[in-house]
Write a protein that holds these residues in place. Structure first.
Motif, PDB file in Angstrom:
ATOM      1  N   LEU A   1     -40.066  -8.378   6.926  1.00 28.05           N
ATOM      2  CA  LEU A   1     -41.024  -7.445   7.525  1.00 28.05           C
ATOM      3  C   LEU A   1     -40.824  -7.378   9.043  1.00 28.05           C
ATOM      4  N   SER A   2     -39.617  -7.648   9.477  1.00 26.85           N
ATOM      5  CA  SER A   2     -39.344  -7.681  10.919  1.00 26.85           C
ATOM      6  C   SER A   2     -39.369  -6.281  11.526  1.00 26.85           C
ATOM      7  N   HIS A   3     -39.504  -6.225  12.866  1.00 24.66           N
ATOM      8  CA  HIS A   3     -39.496  -4.976  13.619  1.00 24.66           C
ATOM      9  C   HIS A   3     -40.580  -4.015  13.140  1.00 24.66           C
ATOM     10  N   ASN A   4     -41.779  -4.505  12.995  1.00 24.43           N
ATOM     11  CA  ASN A   4     -42.926  -3.656  12.695  1.00 24.43           C
ATOM     12  C   ASN A   4     -44.017  -3.975  13.724  1.00 24.43           C
ATOM     13  N   ASN A   5     -45.253  -3.733  13.383  1.00 25.78           N
ATOM     14  CA  ASN A   5     -46.319  -3.939  14.367  1.00 25.78           C
ATOM     15  C   ASN A   5     -47.496  -4.672  13.755  1.00 25.78           C
ATOM     16  N   PHE A   6     -47.211  -5.633  12.867  1.00 19.63           N
ATOM     17  CA  PHE A   6     -48.289  -6.424  12.299  1.00 19.63           C
ATOM     18  C   PHE A   6     -48.849  -7.355  13.374  1.00 19.63           C
ATOM     19  N   GLN A   7     -50.163  -7.605  13.321  1.00 18.45           N
ATOM     20  CA  GLN A   7     -50.835  -8.281  14.426  1.00 18.45           C
ATOM     21  C   GLN A   7     -51.665  -9.458  13.927  1.00 18.45           C
ATOM     22  N   GLY A   8     -52.273 -10.127  14.887  1.00 18.56           N
ATOM     23  CA  GLY A   8     -53.191 -11.213  14.566  1.00 18.56           C
ATOM     24  C   GLY A   8     -52.472 -12.493  14.209  1.00 18.56           C
ATOM     25  N   GLN A   9     -53.091 -13.252  13.319  1.00 22.46           N
ATOM     26  CA  GLN A   9     -52.501 -14.513  12.884  1.00 22.46           C
ATOM     27  C   GLN A   9     -51.670 -14.297  11.630  1.00 22.46           C
TER      28      GLN A   9
ATOM     29  N   SER B   1     -42.069 -19.390  -3.786  1.00 17.39           N
ATOM     30  CA  SER B   1     -40.632 -19.365  -4.098  1.00 17.39           C
ATOM     31  C   SER B   1     -39.785 -18.847  -2.944  1.00 17.39           C
ATOM     32  N   LEU B   2     -40.435 -18.487  -1.845  1.00 20.62           N
ATOM     33  CA  LEU B   2     -39.700 -17.877  -0.738  1.00 20.62           C
ATOM     34  C   LEU B   2     -38.595 -18.786  -0.225  1.00 20.62           C
ATOM     35  N   ARG B   3     -37.415 -18.182  -0.080  1.00 20.22           N
ATOM     36  CA  ARG B   3     -36.308 -18.850   0.570  1.00 20.22           C
ATOM     37  C   ARG B   3     -35.881 -18.123   1.848  1.00 20.22           C
ATOM     38  N   TYR B   4     -36.316 -16.868   1.979  1.00 17.89           N
ATOM     39  CA  TYR B   4     -35.951 -16.047   3.149  1.00 17.89           C
ATOM     40  C   TYR B   4     -37.212 -15.358   3.651  1.00 17.89           C
ATOM     41  N   LEU B   5     -37.644 -15.659   4.887  1.00 22.42           N
ATOM     42  CA  LEU B   5     -38.830 -15.034   5.474  1.00 22.42           C
ATOM     43  C   LEU B   5     -38.500 -14.575   6.892  1.00 22.42           C
TER      44      LEU B   5
ATOM     45  N   PHE C   1     -34.361 -19.696   5.260  1.00 26.51           N
ATOM     46  CA  PHE C   1     -34.244 -18.836   6.445  1.00 26.51           C
ATOM     47  C   PHE C   1     -35.644 -18.522   6.948  1.00 26.51           C
ATOM     48  N   LEU C   2     -35.928 -18.834   8.226  1.00 29.20           N
ATOM     49  CA  LEU C   2     -37.229 -18.548   8.821  1.00 29.20           C
ATOM     50  C   LEU C   2     -37.022 -17.936  10.200  1.00 29.20           C
ATOM     51  N   ASN C   3     -37.516 -16.707  10.373  1.00 19.13           N
ATOM     52  CA  ASN C   3     -37.426 -16.020  11.655  1.00 19.13           C
ATOM     53  C   ASN C   3     -38.820 -15.572  12.082  1.00 19.13           C
ATOM     54  N   LEU C   4     -39.356 -16.231  13.115  1.00 15.22           N
ATOM     55  CA  LEU C   4     -40.654 -15.870  13.695  1.00 15.22           C
ATOM     56  C   LEU C   4     -40.479 -15.340  15.119  1.00 15.22           C
ATOM     57  N   GLY C   5     -39.276 -14.932  15.470  1.00 14.76           N
ATOM     58  CA  GLY C   5     -38.963 -14.540  16.832  1.00 14.76           C
ATOM     59  C   GLY C   5     -39.661 -13.286  17.304  1.00 14.76           C
ATOM     60  N   SER C   6     -39.752 -13.142  18.648  1.00 16.78           N
ATOM     61  CA  SER C   6     -40.310 -11.957  19.314  1.00 16.78           C
ATOM     62  C   SER C   6     -41.717 -11.644  18.837  1.00 16.78           C
TER      63      SER C   6
ATOM     64  N   LEU D   1     -33.262 -21.292  11.725  1.00 11.08           N
ATOM     65  CA  LEU D   1     -34.586 -21.280  12.330  1.00 11.08           C
ATOM     66  C   LEU D   1     -34.528 -20.462  13.612  1.00 11.08           C
ATOM     67  N   ASP D   2     -35.369 -19.421  13.684  1.00 12.33           N
ATOM     68  CA  ASP D   2     -35.425 -18.557  14.867  1.00 12.33           C
ATOM     69  C   ASP D   2     -36.862 -18.510  15.377  1.00 12.33           C
ATOM     70  N   LEU D   3     -37.097 -19.114  16.533  1.00 12.25           N
ATOM     71  CA  LEU D   3     -38.410 -19.087  17.187  1.00 12.25           C
ATOM     72  C   LEU D   3     -38.329 -18.367  18.533  1.00 12.25           C
TER      73      LEU D   3
END
Length: 996
Positions: A277-285, A295-299, A322-327, A347-349
């Motif tokens: 769901l990258s490059h969108n405009n979801f907000q909050g927590q 079962s997630l292996r890629y987020l 795979f975990l990407n929480l960047g930007s 890991l991408d922070l």
């Protein structure tokens, strides 16, 4: 991103999805059956309409049995053609997002012949990586009912996706993704018939009008993968009943969803192993519902607006790889909780508000191969970070990629890097790392990419760099490296594809016969010393897409062989050298790049201007010695629509009239022809440039009135017509039609009449130059409405295109500031200026002009202005320069002027000003010439100030007649002096005469 997601799916699972097993493929390759004549003829017709520059279809026709032709697979029993595997064997972007020459030679173009319909048993069609020039996907493909696999991705199609594809009811895989974004669909109802579809990839297909995308895809019972990245989707249903019982991959990245929260139905997709769901405009927590996706292996939640600390429940995803929480806006410190994610490989922070140290527990993630912490506020010594990443040692033999760009890191490069045996990618750019590059760096045998750009690295470049035989990309730009670079430094860099080292005063010493071991796609050596001869070793480089050898001391002509290389450039920069000679007849042709940037400015090129390829996007030939007309360039025969957006020909010796063929260049955004010898009028066809944002015609011999057609250029932001011979009135449509204008410079012409009030509606206007004309009337009182000049600080200007091209500003302007003609470019967006000098303006300075709080430069000199200087002129606190000289202003200098603490230039000379100069650090610092030709006193002038001189006028008159009262006081003073003299004379002399 779609490619990364597919890694999650096992090879066995994919084999089940695509009903063409490996066994069938192998058997078919060793078959003895012969194809059918009808199908053979169909394939020959297909070949006839395909343009095949590399000869991939050379075998088609040489053998009577088409089952032995390249890319053709037949059924092992019946001999029917069941597969056409015609995809480009090379990567379309080769790591640079620009197709390489080798890739371009392998693609098919032309068109697809309907003879495909004669292949009655065709199940598999793959044309990925072709270039069909924007033609529509053929509708007849919807009649190949036997198709189970259709891949037309990155194939250069355009236009509407034909709804006839909905007739392919046997399809299992449909892949139409194309990053050119030329394909669109108005709705997806046709998809509802593809009930067997398992993999759907419409990434970058424009679905902005397809509001039914969710309802349709939700009805497809067999879907396992959905890829809708970059589809311009705007809405996600918040709550919905989902039927995606088998969905394992969901990619909705790079859209613009209007709802701020991740919808709850996504958390019901229990079979998901990959969510993007990258490059969108979801907000909050981060929503708690994500915990349901065990079962997630890629987020991938990169580039959203999540604003909180990283929740502790996230560390419960023990299967996550795979975990990407960047930007985002995650804040706090990097938690020790990451040590629980024992399956994590990536890991991408990066680019969050996380601070502090990297916890030692990070080193215990034994599966971790890639760490990206760029943009975090680590503020640590590099050796400390490497220590944390290598303790207790689990990462030493696993880590492959480490990204620490812009992390406020300091310190030196150390030998500790050698502990990471398999390190392939190391990025440390935009930090404060100093010291030299250690020789030991050459022992990192696995290194593929190294980025040390924009640091403080000094010393010489060690020769050991040449031992990194796996190196593909090397960034060293904008450091303090110096010394000599020789052939030894590149000895074993056979895989090098990108080398950027601009901004270092390095000297390349290579023999004229040197043949580099690499084939570069990108080379940037700006500010190196390569000259004086043109580097002959470039002749061996056949695959450039970007070349920058500007400011390299070349004093030579360009050899003919170079232009044969440059036909493949996407971007070419040879500016700021002393290259001379003529250019070839045509430049900018390219079999690869659709958009070509050419910068040859600041050289000594001469002769006529060249013709252009239709593919050229940016052309800068300014500051050379080109001569003759510009019609050859502008009016040459069109092969296809021109794509030129930026045309800069300033500071040459061009002559003749501006030709009337601008309708050929509909995409022009910036035109700069200033400082030439062009004559005649502005042609009316220039009004056809609807996208034009910047027009510079200063310092030519142009004449006539401004054509009314220019009012059609409603996108104009900057117009500079100064130092010509234009006549007539300043047209009112400038204020009415060019409403977004930021810069209007019409100075040094022969305009007459009044300044139109329409200019007051230009709310973005920050620079107005009407100086040196024959304008009359008064200064419009409505100038107080120029809101951009009234702002304390400049808001973001719409001139976004003007900065960043070849590292410099596209927008430059000459302004008379502090009595000196100055050129502004990179700082132009900070300038607010009004110059009305050298006209015939009369009347008073409007009091409302003191509301222009953002004004920095004001010149009203050499007019016939009367009255007093507005008493609130001190409100203009940002004022740096003011010139009111050679007018008929009277009264005193307002005391508020002492508040102008930024004032660096003042000229109030040749007026009728009186009284004492107000006291301030600024006003007393100016030369006395700033006050010449007035009746002023006090420092810095030598005249002694008398309190009686102005008291009467200051205390006995109101604001409206204050000046007149002051003049009466002076008259009474002189009359009293004469009367006193007469009285005194007779008091003394009278008795003497009487006594006599």
């Amino acid at each position: 991103m779609a490619g990364s997601m597919r890694v999650v799916v096992t090879s066995v699972f994919l084999a089940l999805l695509i009903e063409t097993s490996t066994f069938e493929y192998v058997c078919a390759a060793n078959r003895n059956v012969s194809c059918h004549e009808v199908e053979r003829q169909a394939l020959l017709k297909l070949k006839q309409d395909l343009i095949d520059p590399s000869g991939r279809l050379a075998s088609w026709g040489n053998n009577l049995n088409c089952c032995n032709w390249s890319g053709v697979i037949c059924d092992n029993l019946t001999g029917n053609v069941i597969q056409l595997r015609l995809r480009n064997p090379l990567d379309p972007y080769n790591g640079f997002y620009i197709p390489s020459e080798a890739y371009a030679k392998m693609w098919f173009s032309g068109k697809i012949n309907p003879s495909l319909l004669d292949l009655k048993h065709l199940r598999y069609l793959d044309l990925r990586g072709s270039n069909f020039g924007g033609i529509q996907i053929p509708e007849f493909l919807g009649s190949v009912h036997t198709l189970r696999y259709l891949n037309l991705s990155a194939a250069g199609f355009g236009g509407l996706v034909p709804p006839q594809l909905g007739n392919l009811t046997n399809l299992h895989v449909l892949d139409l993704h194309d990053f050119s974004s030329l394909v669109y669909a108005e709705n997806l109802q046709w998809l509802s018939h593809l009930v067997k579809l398992k993999i759907l990839d419409l990434s970058s297909v424009d679905l902005s009008k397809a509001s039914d995308w969710f309802q349709v895809t939700n009805t497809l019972p067999s879907l396992v993968e959905i890829h809708l990245s970059g589809c311009q989707l705007h809405r996600l249903p918040l709550q919905a009943d989902v039927n995606f019982s088998s969905l394992s991959i969901l990619d909705l990245s790079s859209n613009s969803f209007s709802n701020p929260l991740i919808p709850g139905w996504i958390f019901k997709l229990n079979s998901l192993v990959s969510l993007d769901l990258s490059h969108n405009n979801f907000q909050g927590q981060l929503p708690h519902g994500l915990r349901n996706l065990s079962s997630l292996r890629y987020l991938n939640l990169y580039w959203n607006n999540f604003n909180s600390s990283i929740p502790s429940w996230l560390y419960g995803f023990t299967s996550l790889e795979f975990l990407n929480l960047g930007s985002n806006y995650f804040h706090g410190s990097i938690s020790n909780g990451f040590q629980n994610l024992t399956s994590l490989t990536t890991l991408d922070l990066s680019d969050n508000e996380l601070t502090g140290a990297v916890p030692n527990s990070m080193g215990s993630l034994c599966s971790l191969k890639k760490i990206k912490l760029s943009g975090l506020h680590l503020s640590r010594d590099l050796s400390e970070i490497l220590q944390a990443s290598s303790s207790p040692g689990c990462l030493l033999n696993r880590l492959e990629s480490l990204y620490l760009d812009s992390c406020e890191i300091f310190g030196h490069l150390t030998d500790r890097l050698l502990l990471f045996k398999n390190l392939a990618d190391l990025s440390l750019s935009r930090n404060s790392i100093s010291g030299s590059i250690p020789v030991s760096l050459g022992l990192l045998a696995s290194l593929r990419t190294l980025d040390l750009s924009q640091n403080r690295v000094n010393g010489t470049l060690p020769e050991s760099i040449g031992q990194l035989w796996k190196m593909e990309k090397l960034w060293l730009s904008h450091n303090m490296l110096e010394g000599v670079v020789s052939e030894v430094h590149f000895a074993n860099l056979t895989r090098l594809r990108l080398f950027q080292a601009s901004g270092n005063p390095l000297v390349l010493e290579a023999s004229p016969e040197w043949v580099p071991p690499f084939q570069l796609g990108v080379m940037a050596l700006s500010s190196w010393h390569l000259g004086p001869k043109f580097p002959s070793w470039l002749r061996s480089q056949r695959d450039f897409v970007y070349l920058d050898i500007s400011v390299t001391g070349i004093i030579d002509t360009i050899p003919n062989w170079f232009w044969n290389l440059s036909t493949i450039y996407f971007s070419l920069n040879l500016s700021h050298n002393q290259i001379y000679g003529e250019l070839p007849h045509r430049i900018g042709t390219s079999p690869v790049a659709d958009l070509v940037n050419v910068d040859l400015s600041f050289n000594h090129f001469d002769g006529p201007l060249p013709c252009l390829s239709s593919k050229v996007n940016t052309l800068d030939l300014s500051n050379n010695l080109f001569s003759g007309p510009i019609s050859n360039l502008l009016c040459s025969k069109m092969e296809e629509p021109y794509r030129l957006e930026i045309l800069h020909l300033a500071d040459n010796h061009l002559s003749g009239e501006i030709p009337d063929c601008w309708m050929n260049w509909p995409n022009l955004v910036s035109v700069d022809l200033e400082n030439n010898s062009l004559s005649g009028v502005i042609p009316s066809s220039m009004g056809s440039l609807n996208l034009l944002q910047s027009l510079h015609l200063r310092k030519n011999n142009l004449s006539g009135v401004l054509p009314s057609s220019l009012q059609n250029c409603t996108s104009l932001l900057a117009i500079d017509l100064g130092e010509n011979h234009f006549v007539g009135n300043i047209p009112g449509w400038i204020g009415e039609k060019l409403s977004d204008s930021i810069i209007i410079s019409l100075g040094s012409n022969r305009f007459q009449g009044q300044i139109p009030d329409n200019l007051c509606s230009l709310s973005y206007l920050t620079i107005l130059d009407l100086a040196h004309n024959n304008l009359s009337g008064t200064i419009p009182k409505c100038f107080m409405n120029l809101s951009a000049m009234a702002a304390n600080q400049n808001s973001s200007n719409p001139i976004s295109y003007a900065f960043g091209h070849f590292g410099t500003s596209l927008e430059t302007l000459l302004l008379m500031i502090r009595g000196i003609l100055l050129e502004y470019s990179s700082t132009l967006q900070l300038v607010t200026s009004m110059d009305l000098s050298d006209n015939n303006l009369a009347g008073e300075i409007p009091a409302g002009m003191t509301d222009l709080l953002g004004l920095r430069f004001l010149n009203l000199s050499n007019n016939h202005l009367t009255g007093r200087i507005p008493k609130n002129i001190g409100n203009l606190r940002l004022l740096e320069s003011i010139d009111l000289s050679r007018n008929q202003l009277r009264g005193e200098i307002p005391p508020s002027m002492s508040a102008l603490t930024f004032l660096g230039y003042l000229n109030s000379s040749e007026n009728n000003l009186t009284g004492k100069i107000p006291s301030s650090t600024q006003l007393q610092s100016f030369d006395i010439s700033s006050y010449d030709g007035n009746h002023l006193c006090g420092p810095p002038l030598l005249e002694i100030y008398s309190t009686d001189a102005t008291t009467s006028g200051d205390h006995n008159n109101n604001e409206n007649n204050e000046g007149d009262g002051l003049e009466v006081d002076w008259l009474w003073f002189y009359a009293s002096m004469a009367f006193g003299f007469v009285v005194g004379f007779w008091v003394v002399m009278g008795p003497l005469l009487f006594n006599k």
